[in-house]
Design a protein around this motif. Structure first.
Motif, PDB file in Angstrom:
ATOM      1  N   SER A  55       0.830  -1.033   0.113  1.00  0.00           N
ATOM      2  CA  SER A  55       0.359  -0.066   0.277  1.00  0.00           C
ATOM      3  C   SER A  55       0.896   1.030  -0.027  1.00  0.00           C
ATOM      4  CB  SER A  55      -0.643   0.168   1.498  1.00  0.00           C
ATOM      5  OG  SER A  55      -1.873   0.945   1.193  1.00  0.00           O
ATOM      6  N   PRO A  56       1.288   1.681  -1.132  1.00  0.00           N
ATOM      7  CA  PRO A  56       2.167   2.964  -1.229  1.00  0.00           C
ATOM      8  C   PRO A  56       1.129   3.842  -0.417  1.00  0.00           C
ATOM      9  CG  PRO A  56       1.140   2.618  -3.377  1.00  0.00           C
ATOM     10  CD  PRO A  56       0.217   0.999  -2.518  1.00  0.00           C
ATOM     11  N   LYS A  57       2.374   4.756  -0.386  1.00  0.00           N
ATOM     12  CA  LYS A  57       1.500   5.835   0.693  1.00  0.00           C
ATOM     13  C   LYS A  57       2.277   7.653  -0.541  1.00  0.00           C
ATOM     14  CE  LYS A  57       0.872   3.967   4.804  1.00  0.00           C
ATOM     15  NZ  LYS A  57       0.723   2.758   4.153  1.00  0.00           N
ATOM     16  N   PRO A  58       1.827   8.178  -1.031  1.00  0.00           N
ATOM     17  CA  PRO A  58       2.360   9.638  -1.831  1.00  0.00           C
ATOM     18  C   PRO A  58       3.001  10.420  -1.013  1.00  0.00           C
ATOM     19  CG  PRO A  58      -0.010   9.412  -0.843  1.00  0.00           C
ATOM     20  CD  PRO A  58      -0.034   8.077  -0.661  1.00  0.00           C
ATOM     21  N   LYS A  59       4.254  11.395  -0.880  1.00  0.00           N
ATOM     22  CA  LYS A  59       5.035  11.661  -1.091  1.00  0.00           C
ATOM     23  C   LYS A  59       4.181  13.363  -0.794  1.00  0.00           C
ATOM     24  CE  LYS A  59       9.450  13.445  -0.980  1.00  0.00           C
ATOM     25  NZ  LYS A  59      10.982  13.274  -1.962  1.00  0.00           N
ATOM     26  N   GLY A  60       4.309  13.796   0.053  1.00  0.00           N
ATOM     27  CA  GLY A  60       4.291  15.457  -0.415  1.00  0.00           C
ATOM     28  C   GLY A  60       2.536  16.033   0.424  1.00  0.00           C
ATOM     29  N   ILE A  61       1.704  14.568   1.447  1.00  0.00           N
ATOM     30  CA  ILE A  61       0.766  15.071   2.276  1.00  0.00           C
ATOM     31  C   ILE A  61       1.358  15.844   2.894  1.00  0.00           C
ATOM     32  CG2 ILE A  61      -1.743  14.254   2.559  1.00  0.00           C
ATOM     33  CD1 ILE A  61      -1.429  14.523  -0.559  1.00  0.00           C
ATOM     34  N   LEU A  62       0.386  16.922   3.531  1.00  0.00           N
ATOM     35  CA  LEU A  62       0.680  17.855   4.680  1.00  0.00           C
ATOM     36  C   LEU A  62       0.513  16.775   6.256  1.00  0.00           C
ATOM     37  CD1 LEU A  62       1.518  19.682   5.960  1.00  0.00           C
ATOM     38  CD2 LEU A  62       0.188  21.182   6.641  1.00  0.00           C
ATOM     39  N   ILE A  63       1.028  16.698   7.228  1.00  0.00           N
ATOM     40  CA  ILE A  63       0.564  15.565   8.601  1.00  0.00           C
ATOM     41  C   ILE A  63       0.222  16.701   9.486  1.00  0.00           C
ATOM     42  CG2 ILE A  63       1.595  14.467   9.779  1.00  0.00           C
ATOM     43  CD1 ILE A  63       3.651  12.994   7.860  1.00  0.00           C
TER      44      ILE A  63
END
Length: 158
Positions: free
Chosen positions: A115-123
């Motif tokens: 299950s890939p996690k996209p890069k650059g989503i604000l945490i």
């Protein structure tokens, strides 16, 4: 919907395996990361572990200093719901600054994690930085998303 026994830690969403949702998929809204799909995925229902849960973990990177680490939820602290996250495993002396943004790094963890996690989503945003006795920084974050007021979620499936 929220389970009454884990009100601060999880929600149920009305999409599931029938729409391609799998355990570990990232769940977001217009402000940023909300959580990840947990181990309960049915045909048209999934459970989401919220970023406020002490079970939540995600690989992260700071916006301007490019320091990588793991962001974890705090859960309850002294009997009260914590409104903070912590970023762990950042080496002491790293140039992390207060008010710096923290994003998903796109790293998935175990090699068998499909299950890939996209890069650059604000945490979240760095609130406090201090060195601990183990050679790492103690970094407190304010989450981008208020998990007590969420709707219109998006699940990243691939």
């Amino acid at each position: 919907a929220r389970p009454y026994d884990l009100w601060l830690e999880s929600v149920f969403i009305s999409v599931g395996a029938g729409r391609g949702v799998r355990q570990g998929d990232l769940v977001v809204n217009e402000r940023g990361v909300v959580g990840v799909v947990s181990d309960r995925v049915e045909r048209s229902l999934s459970s989401v572990t919220l970023l406020s849960s002490p079970l939540f973990r995600i690989a992260a990177i700071t916006g301007s200093s490019n320091c990588e680490g793991i962001v974890a939820g705090e859960g309850l602290v002294d009997g009260k719901a914590s409104n903070e996250l912590r970023m762990m495993y950042v080496t002491a002396g790293s140039p992390v600054k207060v008010n710096e943004k923290v994003y998903t790094s796109g790293v998935t963890g175990a090699p068998d994690n499909r299950s890939p996690k996209p890069k650059g989503i604000l945490i979240g945003t760095v609130k406090h930085v201090a060195e601990d006795v183990n050679g790492f920084l103690t970094i407190e974050l304010a989450p981008a998303v208020d998990t007590n007021a969420i709707s219109n979620l998006l699940v990243y499936t691939q």
